[in-house]
Design a protein around this motif. Sequence first.
Motif, short mmCIF file in Angstrom:
data_model
loop_
_atom_site.label_atom_id
_atom_site.label_comp_id
_atom_site.label_asym_id
_atom_site.label_seq_id
_atom_site.Cartn_x
_atom_site.Cartn_y
_atom_site.Cartn_z
N LYS A 11 0.84 -1.20 0.00
CA LYS A 11 0.00 0.00 0.00
C LYS A 11 0.87 1.24 0.00
N THR A 12 0.32 2.36 -0.52
CA THR A 12 1.03 3.62 -0.50
C THR A 12 0.43 4.55 0.54
N GLU A 13 1.23 5.47 1.02
CA GLU A 13 0.82 6.45 2.01
C GLU A 13 0.50 7.76 1.29
N THR A 14 -0.75 7.90 0.84
CA THR A 14 -1.12 9.04 0.00
C THR A 14 -0.98 10.38 0.71
N GLU A 15 -1.08 10.42 2.01
CA GLU A 15 -0.91 11.69 2.73
C GLU A 15 0.51 12.20 2.61
N ARG A 16 1.47 11.32 2.38
CA ARG A 16 2.87 11.72 2.28
C ARG A 16 3.23 12.23 0.88
N TRP A 17 2.57 11.75 -0.16
CA TRP A 17 3.01 12.14 -1.51
C TRP A 17 1.97 12.87 -2.32
N LYS A 18 0.77 13.08 -1.80
CA LYS A 18 -0.25 13.95 -2.39
C LYS A 18 -0.39 13.77 -3.91
N PRO A 19 -0.92 12.64 -4.37
CA PRO A 19 -1.03 12.40 -5.81
C PRO A 19 -1.96 13.39 -6.51
N LEU A 20 -1.69 13.66 -7.78
CA LEU A 20 -2.50 14.53 -8.61
C LEU A 20 -2.93 13.78 -9.86
N ALA A 21 -4.06 14.16 -10.38
CA ALA A 21 -4.54 13.61 -11.65
C ALA A 21 -4.77 14.77 -12.60
N SER A 22 -4.41 14.60 -13.85
CA SER A 22 -4.66 15.62 -14.86
C SER A 22 -6.02 15.37 -15.49
N MET A 23 -6.85 16.37 -15.45
CA MET A 23 -8.21 16.26 -15.96
C MET A 23 -8.41 17.28 -17.08
N ALA A 24 -7.98 16.93 -18.30
CA ALA A 24 -8.13 17.81 -19.48
C ALA A 24 -7.52 19.19 -19.22
N ASP B 19 -6.78 20.58 -16.26
CA ASP B 19 -6.92 20.93 -14.86
C ASP B 19 -6.35 19.79 -14.02
N TYR B 20 -6.08 20.06 -12.78
CA TYR B 20 -5.53 19.03 -11.88
C TYR B 20 -6.48 18.79 -10.72
N ALA B 21 -6.53 17.54 -10.28
CA ALA B 21 -7.38 17.17 -9.15
C ALA B 21 -6.54 16.38 -8.16
N GLY B 22 -6.77 16.58 -6.88
CA GLY B 22 -6.09 15.84 -5.83
C GLY B 22 -7.10 14.99 -5.08
N LEU B 23 -6.62 14.31 -4.07
CA LEU B 23 -7.50 13.48 -3.26
C LEU B 23 -8.11 14.29 -2.13
N THR B 24 -9.33 13.95 -1.77
CA THR B 24 -9.95 14.53 -0.59
C THR B 24 -9.84 13.50 0.53
N SER B 25 -10.41 13.78 1.66
CA SER B 25 -10.34 12.82 2.77
C SER B 25 -11.04 11.52 2.37
N THR B 26 -10.59 10.43 2.95
CA THR B 26 -11.13 9.12 2.60
C THR B 26 -12.52 8.93 3.21
N PHE B 27 -13.31 8.09 2.58
CA PHE B 27 -14.62 7.76 3.09
C PHE B 27 -14.96 6.35 2.67
#
Length: 74
Positions: A43-56, A58-66
């Motif tokens: 597993k990865t520790e997403t809070e440590r590396w803050k992944p981004l996604a490119s959306m046409a 624009d960029y999007a990051g992760l919000t809190s988990t649910f």
Amino acid sequence: MLEAPITFELKLDRIIPVGGDHLVLGIVQRVQVDSAAYAGNYKTETERWKPLASMAGDYAGLTSTFSFDPGNQE
């Protein structure tokens, strides 16, 4: 790996025309994960590396988990 703590090396598999654009598919050849981004147990520790996604552009990051339980809809 300060700029990209997780990297993928891909081999081009195919390019598929989709409307006026293209879908590019690749086969993963190699993955590198910086130890600071690894949480253990595959597993990865997403809070440590803050992944981004490119959306046409624009960029999007992760919000809190649910969690979502589709069997418990009220």
